[in-house]
Design a protein around this motif. Structure first.
Motif, PDB file in Angstrom:
ATOM      1  N   GLN A 324     -29.794 -77.011 -47.066  1.00 35.90           N
ATOM      2  CA  GLN A 324     -30.742 -75.945 -47.390  1.00 35.90           C
ATOM      3  C   GLN A 324     -29.979 -74.714 -47.881  1.00 35.90           C
ATOM      4  OE1 GLN A 324     -32.873 -75.196 -43.750  1.00 35.90           O
ATOM      5  NE2 GLN A 324     -34.430 -76.741 -44.201  1.00 35.90           N
ATOM      6  N   ILE A 325     -30.624 -73.996 -48.791  1.00 41.36           N
ATOM      7  CA  ILE A 325     -30.094 -72.709 -49.243  1.00 41.36           C
ATOM      8  C   ILE A 325     -31.211 -71.680 -49.118  1.00 41.36           C
ATOM      9  CG2 ILE A 325     -29.060 -71.388 -51.132  1.00 41.36           C
ATOM     10  CD1 ILE A 325     -28.037 -73.984 -52.312  1.00 41.36           C
ATOM     11  N   GLU A 394     -21.525 -70.011 -57.491  1.00 40.14           N
ATOM     12  CA  GLU A 394     -22.503 -69.645 -58.521  1.00 40.14           C
ATOM     13  C   GLU A 394     -23.758 -70.470 -58.269  1.00 40.14           C
ATOM     14  OE1 GLU A 394     -23.149 -69.867 -63.387  1.00 40.14           O
ATOM     15  OE2 GLU A 394     -21.639 -71.118 -62.392  1.00 40.14           O
ATOM     16  N   PHE A 395     -24.917 -69.833 -58.410  1.00 35.17           N
ATOM     17  CA  PHE A 395     -26.208 -70.510 -58.281  1.00 35.17           C
ATOM     18  C   PHE A 395     -26.996 -70.272 -59.565  1.00 35.17           C
ATOM     19  CE2 PHE A 395     -24.801 -69.095 -54.102  1.00 35.17           C
ATOM     20  CZ  PHE A 395     -24.883 -70.249 -53.338  1.00 35.17           C
ATOM     21  N   TRP A 405     -25.981 -75.516 -57.094  1.00 35.96           N
ATOM     22  CA  TRP A 405     -24.974 -74.759 -56.356  1.00 35.96           C
ATOM     23  C   TRP A 405     -23.599 -75.180 -56.839  1.00 35.96           C
ATOM     24  CZ3 TRP A 405     -23.351 -76.608 -50.858  1.00 35.96           C
ATOM     25  CH2 TRP A 405     -22.288 -75.834 -50.375  1.00 35.96           C
ATOM     26  N   ASN A 406     -22.893 -74.253 -57.473  1.00 34.54           N
ATOM     27  CA  ASN A 406     -21.540 -74.507 -57.944  1.00 34.54           C
ATOM     28  C   ASN A 406     -20.559 -73.903 -56.949  1.00 34.54           C
ATOM     29  OD1 ASN A 406     -19.179 -74.930 -59.340  1.00 34.54           O
ATOM     30  ND2 ASN A 406     -19.549 -73.348 -60.884  1.00 34.54           N
ATOM     31  N   ASP A 407     -20.093 -74.749 -56.033  1.00 30.20           N
ATOM     32  CA  ASP A 407     -19.094 -74.326 -55.058  1.00 30.20           C
ATOM     33  C   ASP A 407     -17.729 -74.359 -55.758  1.00 30.20           C
ATOM     34  OD1 ASP A 407     -17.286 -74.001 -53.031  1.00 30.20           O
ATOM     35  OD2 ASP A 407     -17.829 -75.812 -51.932  1.00 30.20           O
ATOM     36  N   ASN A 409     -14.833 -73.649 -54.821  1.00 34.36           N
ATOM     37  CA  ASN A 409     -13.656 -74.003 -54.024  1.00 34.36           C
ATOM     38  C   ASN A 409     -13.584 -75.499 -53.750  1.00 34.36           C
ATOM     39  OD1 ASN A 409     -14.667 -71.119 -53.135  1.00 34.36           O
ATOM     40  ND2 ASN A 409     -12.443 -71.129 -52.811  1.00 34.36           N
ATOM     41  N   ASP A 410     -14.573 -76.020 -53.054  1.00 34.14           N
ATOM     42  CA  ASP A 410     -14.535 -77.421 -52.624  1.00 34.14           C
ATOM     43  C   ASP A 410     -15.472 -78.328 -53.415  1.00 34.14           C
ATOM     44  OD1 ASP A 410     -12.750 -76.628 -50.623  1.00 34.14           O
ATOM     45  OD2 ASP A 410     -14.400 -76.181 -49.235  1.00 34.14           O
ATOM     46  N   HIS A 411     -16.314 -77.726 -54.277  1.00 32.54           N
ATOM     47  CA  HIS A 411     -17.291 -78.490 -55.086  1.00 32.54           C
ATOM     48  C   HIS A 411     -18.234 -79.313 -54.212  1.00 32.54           C
ATOM     49  CE1 HIS A 411     -15.185 -77.399 -58.781  1.00 32.54           C
ATOM     50  NE2 HIS A 411     -14.051 -77.653 -58.134  1.00 32.54           N
ATOM     51  N   THR A 412     -18.574 -78.768 -53.070  1.00 32.43           N
ATOM     52  CA  THR A 412     -19.489 -79.465 -52.158  1.00 32.43           C
ATOM     53  C   THR A 412     -20.861 -79.668 -52.784  1.00 32.43           C
ATOM     54  OG1 THR A 412     -18.326 -78.431 -50.295  1.00 32.43           O
ATOM     55  CG2 THR A 412     -20.475 -79.428 -49.843  1.00 32.43           C
ATOM     56  N   GLY A 413     -21.289 -78.731 -53.615  1.00 31.01           N
ATOM     57  CA  GLY A 413     -22.636 -78.814 -54.170  1.00 31.01           C
ATOM     58  C   GLY A 413     -22.772 -79.647 -55.421  1.00 31.01           C
ATOM     59  N   ASP A 414     -21.701 -80.261 -55.871  1.00 32.45           N
ATOM     60  CA  ASP A 414     -21.770 -81.049 -57.105  1.00 32.45           C
ATOM     61  C   ASP A 414     -22.785 -82.186 -56.975  1.00 32.45           C
ATOM     62  OD1 ASP A 414     -19.785 -79.402 -57.944  1.00 32.45           O
ATOM     63  OD2 ASP A 414     -18.233 -80.947 -58.141  1.00 32.45           O
ATOM     64  N   GLY A 415     -23.648 -82.275 -57.966  1.00 30.42           N
ATOM     65  CA  GLY A 415     -24.631 -83.364 -58.004  1.00 30.42           C
ATOM     66  C   GLY A 415     -25.854 -83.147 -57.144  1.00 30.42           C
TER      67      GLY A 415
END
Length: 421
Positions: A324-325, A394-395, A405-407, A409-415
Motif C-alpha cells: 500500500q502507498i 519517484e511516483f 513507484w520508482n524506488d 535504490n532497491d527497485h522494489t516497486g518495479d513492475g
C-alpha cells in the motif's frame, strides 16, 4: 451401414428371382474371414479412441468458487476428469474448453507445472499453478494471483457420462461442452445465454452511453476497450487483447428475469460472431470511472485530456496486492508512506517527503527511510530496525490512472501497478 444394406437387399432379390425361374434354392455362401474383417473395420470406424488426459487433471477436478476480493460477481468453475471445464458467470453466460497440463522450465533447472485453461476456440483463458502439496484447495492465476478460486465444500472429482457432465458430490448437472454453444433460445425471448435485450430506456439513469470512450486494464496495459456509437441501449466496441489481437463487437443492455418477476440488468459485450465475452453489472455509480467485468478484469477510463496530474491526484490510499502507498498533504510537501506486508510476521515501510515536478512526485532529498518492522507473535509487540536512511523515489500516474513507484535504490516497486482505493 447403408451401403451394406443395399448390397444384401440386392442379393436377396436375386435369390428370389432365381427361385422363381426354377433355379435351385441354395443358401448363399458367406466367407467368415470377410465378415469378421468388415465387422472389425466398422467397429473401429464407429469408435474413436479418446485422447489421453494427464492424470494430474483429476487432482483439480470438481467445483471451485471464485474467492478473489476483487471479483464483483464471483464465478463458478467446474473441472471434469476428462479435461473439460465450464466457467459459469453469475450474471449469465459461460465459457468452456479444455485443461492442459504444461511444464515451464527455468534457467536454474527447476520446473513449474501449470494447469492451462484453453477456451473452445483455442485461446488461453488463464493458467493456475499446480502446488507441491496435494490435494489442492486453492487455484491462483499466473504470477500475480489476480484470479483466485477455492474448492467448494465437499467437491471431488467430476465424472463425465454420455448424457452430460455430472458433479458426483454436489449432485448438479453441468452442460455438455459439445452442445452448450448451440443452446436454443427460450420461449420468453431470452438468447442462448439466458438474456433478454432491453427495449425501453430505464428511468434509473442506466445506459450504454456511459461507456463511450477508451478504457484500460491497469494490470495489463496492452488490453483496452474503445467504445463508440453508443446510445442508451446499444453501442459498438473494439477490444485490444493481451496477445495483440483485436476483437470487434457490440455492447447491449440486457436483463434476466428473477424468480419473483423482477429484472436483473447487465451490460453485455458480444463479439460480432455472437459470443458473449463478459458481463458488467449495472450496480455502478452514475457516472462511473471504472468497472469490473465478470471475467475478473478491471478497466479504468483513460483521461480525456493530457493535463499533468496535480498533487490532489495523488492524495489518498493506493494498493497493489500486499503493498500500500498512502499520500498525505503537508505544508509545501506531500508525504508518501509505503507499507509492504511479508509472509513472515514482519513488514517493511518506506517514508518519503515529496514535491510535484512535471506531473510526478519526487522525493526532495536522498533522506527517505526504509524501516523493517518485526512483530512478536506472542504479545504483538513490534521492534524496528533501519535498513536505510538515504532512500529516493519517484511516483507517477500513467494515462490509464495507474500509479507507479520508482524506488531508485532497491527497485522494489518495479513492475507493481497501484490502484487508487
Amino acid at each position: 451401414m447403408k451401403a451394406k444394406f443395399v448390397v444384401i437387399s440386392i442379393a436377396a432379390l436375386l435369390c428370389i428371382a432365381m427361385t422363381a425361374c426354377g433355379a435351385k434354392n441354395e443358401p448363399a455362401a458367406v466367407t467368415p474371414t470377410e465378415t469378421t474383417a468388415a465387422t472389425e473395420a466398422e467397429t473401429e470406424s464407429e469408435t474413436e479412441t479418446a485422447p489421453a488426459v494427464d492424470t494430474r487433471v483429476r487432482d483439480i477436478a470438481g467445483t471451485w468458487n471464485e474467492g478473489s476480493e476483487k471479483a464483483a460477481d464471483p464465478r463458478t468453475l467446474t473441472v471434469n476428469v476428462d479435461g473439460s471445464y465450464i466457467l459459469d458467470y453469475p450474471g449469465g453466460g459461460y465459457i468452456n474448453g479444455t485443461v492442459i497440463v504444461e511444464t515451464e522450465s527455468h534457467p536454474d533447472g527447476t520446473e513449474t507445472v501449470w494447469y492451462s485453461f484453453y477456451e473452445s476456440d483455442g485461446r488461453l483463458w488463464t493458467g493456475f499453478q499446480r502446488s507441491d502439496e496435494q490435494p489442492q484447495t486453492d487455484l491462483y492465476s499466473g504470477q500475480d494471483g489476480e484470479q483466485h478460486f477455492l474448492r467448494a465444500s465437499g467437491s471431488a472429482a467430476a465424472e463425465t457420462t454420455a448424457a452430460g457432465t455430472t458433479s458426483q458430490n454436489t449432485g448438479t448437472t453441468a452442460r455438455n461442452t459439445t452442445t452448450a454453444a448451440t443452446k436454443p433460445a427460450s420461449q420468453d425471448g431470452a438468447n442462448a445465454n439466458g438474456f433478454i435485450p432491453e427495449t425501453e430506456v430505464p428511468h434509473n439513469g442506466v445506459s450504454v452511453k456511459q461507456f463511450d470512450g477508451v478504457w484500460m486494464n491497469p494490470n495489463n496495459t496492452i488490453e483496452s476497450i474503445s467504445f463508440f456509437d453508443c446510445d442508451y441501449l446499444r453501442g459498438r466496441f473494439q477490444m485490444e487483447n493481451a496477445d495483440n489481437s483485436v476483437t470487434d463487437g457490440y455492447i447491449q443492455l440486457e436483463y434476466k428475469k428473477n424468480a419473483d418477476g423482477s429484472k436483473a440488468s447487465y451490460y453485455n459485450l458480444y463479439s460480432d460472431a455472437g459470443k458473449l465475452l463478459f458481463s458488467v453489472g449495472t450496480s455502478l455509480d452514475i457516472p462511473f470511472e471504472h468497472f469490473s467485468s465478470t471475467d475478473g478484469k478491471h478497466y479504468f477510463e483513460r483521461p480525456q485530456n493530457d493535463a499533468e496530474p496535480t498533487a490532489e491526484a495523488f492524495i489518498g490510499l493506493w494498493e497493489c496486492g500486499r503493498c500500500q502507498i498512502e499520500f498525505s498533504e503537508g505544508q509545501h510537501r506531500i508525504y508518501a508512506t509505503v507499507t509492504r506486508q511479508n509472509n513472515t510476521p514482519q513488514y517493511d515501510t518506506w517514508a518519503y517527503e515529496c514535491k510535484v515536478e512535471n506531473g510526478s512526485l519526487l522525493s526532495t532529498n536522498a533522506d527517505g527511510t526504509h524501516i523493517i518492522v518485526s512483530v512478536d507473535t506472542d504479545d504483538g509487540s513490534e521492534s524496528r530496525s533501519f535498513a536505510s536512511t538515504t532512500m529516493q523515489a519517484e511516483f507517477y500516474i500513467d494515462d490509464s490512472g495507474v500509479l507507479h513507484w520508482n524506488d531508485m535504490n532497491d527497485h522494489t516497486g518495479d513492475g507493481m501497478n497501484f490502484i487508487k482505493q
